[in-house]
Design an enzyme around this catalytic site. Structure first.
Site, PDB file in Angstrom:
ATOM      1  N   ARG A   1       0.976  -1.181  -0.515  1.00  0.00           N
ATOM      2  CA  ARG A   1       0.228   0.390   0.226  1.00  0.00           C
ATOM      3  C   ARG A   1       1.054   1.014   0.378  1.00  0.00           C
ATOM      4  O   ARG A   1       0.399   2.242  -0.869  1.00  0.00           O
ATOM      5  CB  ARG A   1      -0.929   0.167   1.430  1.00  0.00           C
TER       6      ARG A   1
ATOM      7  N   ARG B   1       9.384   5.767  -3.906  1.00  0.00           N
ATOM      8  CA  ARG B   1       9.727   6.196  -5.190  1.00  0.00           C
ATOM      9  C   ARG B   1      11.484   6.691  -5.677  1.00  0.00           C
ATOM     10  O   ARG B   1      12.161   7.108  -4.009  1.00  0.00           O
ATOM     11  CB  ARG B   1       8.517   7.980  -5.648  1.00  0.00           C
TER      12      ARG B   1
ATOM     13  N   ARG C   1      -8.700  -3.755  14.340  1.00  0.00           N
ATOM     14  CA  ARG C   1      -8.014  -2.294  14.673  1.00  0.00           C
ATOM     15  C   ARG C   1      -8.523  -1.999  14.785  1.00  0.00           C
ATOM     16  O   ARG C   1      -9.573  -1.446  13.859  1.00  0.00           O
ATOM     17  CB  ARG C   1      -6.792  -2.368  14.118  1.00  0.00           C
TER      18      ARG C   1
ATOM     19  N   ARG D   1      -0.747   9.333  13.842  1.00  0.00           N
ATOM     20  CA  ARG D   1      -0.743  10.175  13.108  1.00  0.00           C
ATOM     21  C   ARG D   1      -2.057  11.765  13.550  1.00  0.00           C
ATOM     22  O   ARG D   1      -2.956  11.618  14.128  1.00  0.00           O
ATOM     23  CB  ARG D   1      -0.763  10.296  11.363  1.00  0.00           C
TER      24      ARG D   1
ATOM     25  N   GLU E   1      -4.493  10.716  16.264  1.00  0.00           N
ATOM     26  CA  GLU E   1      -5.200   9.152  15.698  1.00  0.00           C
ATOM     27  C   GLU E   1      -4.722   8.246  16.093  1.00  0.00           C
ATOM     28  O   GLU E   1      -3.306   8.254  16.299  1.00  0.00           O
ATOM     29  CB  GLU E   1      -4.763   8.885  14.337  1.00  0.00           C
TER      30      GLU E   1
ATOM     31  N   TYR F   1      -8.591  -5.572   3.451  1.00  0.00           N
ATOM     32  CA  TYR F   1      -8.337  -4.013   3.250  1.00  0.00           C
ATOM     33  C   TYR F   1      -8.108  -3.231   2.530  1.00  0.00           C
ATOM     34  O   TYR F   1      -7.573  -2.630   1.390  1.00  0.00           O
ATOM     35  CB  TYR F   1      -6.631  -4.121   3.749  1.00  0.00           C
TER      36      TYR F   1
ATOM     37  N   ASP G   1      -9.723  -0.857   0.083  1.00  0.00           N
ATOM     38  CA  ASP G   1      -9.863   1.131  -0.414  1.00  0.00           C
ATOM     39  C   ASP G   1     -10.931   1.482  -0.895  1.00  0.00           C
ATOM     40  O   ASP G   1     -11.807   0.673  -0.840  1.00  0.00           O
ATOM     41  CB  ASP G   1      -8.872   1.725  -1.370  1.00  0.00           C
TER      42      ASP G   1
END
Ligand code: UDP
Length: 380
Positions: free
Chosen positions: A178, A182, A256, A287, A310, A357, A359
């Site tokens: 995920r 780069r 979770r 975060r 969070e 999981y 999106d």
């Protein structure tokens, strides 16, 4: 609510359930009942206006719509106009801010060097070779084999331990996929061509999806309290936790969840971006969200801003967010899936139903495919 004669009962008003209900009403032109145990539609994508600041925020964490599929993009655009937001994430480590996902700017800043893109492989391979990992078999090994130990320990290890409360050696490689990596200065979080935030936000999308004379929505309605009133000819399309559907007969799947701590800060802009990650284990949250940045087109207050910390924690089954996809849970989910396959009038799917999981785009995709199956059955 007349349950006995209902042909279609959708459990859960998140993306999975809402897409199915919208399709049944608009395409099949049939009546459908949607129930949700919460007091609102939208599942974990639900957004509302924060009463004290007027800032739209996502109650269950920042959700960026992103999809590589033109079909899904056209579909969602029937229910929303999107702003031009493109997601970018930063990461604070030892009081310094770095770009996330790890890119050339992160590497150069972290090592205080000035590599060119074509020099990255040779530089990182020196770090990677120290570890001697030939066949990465888990999350940690895979991460180290891509970026070396120092970057892994700064930006991935602590965050992942806080997020999953597991040794990263026990986590599957799939979670890491995920997270982009780069070797250039591209700082966009997602490659997806189509991205954005609905201008009037997600709740509007769900309202439009479900606003149909043939859709009956009942909030504050727990499936497990009404299940014995359901007619035997009703097709149940269930998007809650699969283990709960079967009364946990094979054991509980691990989930979770997240706790959110909202704070109002008397400045216009607190962190300069919508999501700031914290990789260090000593920082208790993973975060901080600052939702005003999701809507640069809006006129928000200049004297205050909303931030949301969070905190991940284990879930007791009441508020599941993330499936813990380790080997133990994977074998349990297979048993539950076999049970579903034995049932005629029940379809179980979505993030919680499939224990995947997903999106938002994946959930919509799977909902549209599930609807095709429903339609074929209906016409058979
Ligand atoms: N991750 C990390 N450091 C970060 C961000 C993510 O190690 O700064 C890892 C972590 O294991 C996390 C996974 O990448 O669970 C997926 O992150 P993503 O941002 O996709 O999580 P989501 O937004 O779905 O919570």
């Amino acid at each position: 609510m007349e349950l006995k004669s209902t042909r279609f009962l959708v459990v859960g008003a998140g993306f999975f359930g809402s897409v199915i209900a919208e399709r049944i009403a608009n395409d099949l032109k049939e009546h459908v009942v949607v129930i949700d145990k919460r007091n609102h539609i939208g599942g974990n994508c639900y957004a509302e206006i924060h009463p004290e600041t007027g800032i739209i925020y996502h109650k269950y964490g920042t959700h960026i719509f992103h999809t590589p599929s033109k079909i899904i993009w056209d579909y969602i655009n029937r229910f929303a106009g999107f702003n031009g937001y493109r997601h970018q994430v930063l990461n604070t480590y030892k009081e310094k801010v770095y770009q996330m996902p790890i890119n050339l700017e992160t590497i150069n800043a972290f090592y205080n060097i000035n590599l060119k893109p074509f020099e990255v492989d040779a530089f990182l391979s020196k770090e990677i070779q120290k570890e001697n990992i030939t066949h990465p078999a888990n999350f940690e090994e895979k991460a180290i084999s891509l970026i070396g130990r120092p970057l892994y320990e700064a930006f991935i290890k602590g965050y992942t331990k806080k997020q999953w409360q597991k040794d990263p050696k026990e986590l599957p490689v799939s979670i890491l996929s995920r997270l982009p990596f780069r070797k250039n200065y591209d700082e966009s979080y997602y490659f997806s061509r189509w991205q954005g935030i609905p201008i009037n936000d997600y709740t509007e999308v769900f309202k439009k999806m479900l606003d149909h004379p043939k859709i009956e929505v009942h909030l504050n309605t727990d499936f497990f309290e009404i299940r014995d009133r359901i007619g035997k000819d009703t097709l149940i399309i269930y998007s809650g936790p699969i283990d709960q559907f079967f009364d946990y007969k094979f054991g509980k799947l691990e989930w979770r969840t997240l706790d959110f701590l909202e704070k109002i800060i008397p400045v216009e802009d607190y962190q300069g971006t919508s999501v700031m990650n914290y990789g260090e284990e000593s920082v208790p949250y993973t975060r901080i969200h600052e939702p005003r940045h999701l809507h640069p087109e809006k006129d928000y207050p200049k004297d205050k801003t909303l931030i949301i910390e969070e905190y991940p924690r284990p879930d007791d089954g009441t508020n599941p967010f993330y499936p813990v996809n380790d080997a133990k849970n994977q074998s349990l989910i297979l048993k539950y899936r076999e049970e579903v396959n034995r049932m005629d009038n029940v379809m179980i799917s979505g993030r919680l139903g499939n224990y995947k999981y997903y999106d938002m785009t994946d959930t919509i995709d799977i909902a549209l495919k599930t609807y095709d199956t429903i339609k074929t059955r209906y016409h058979a």
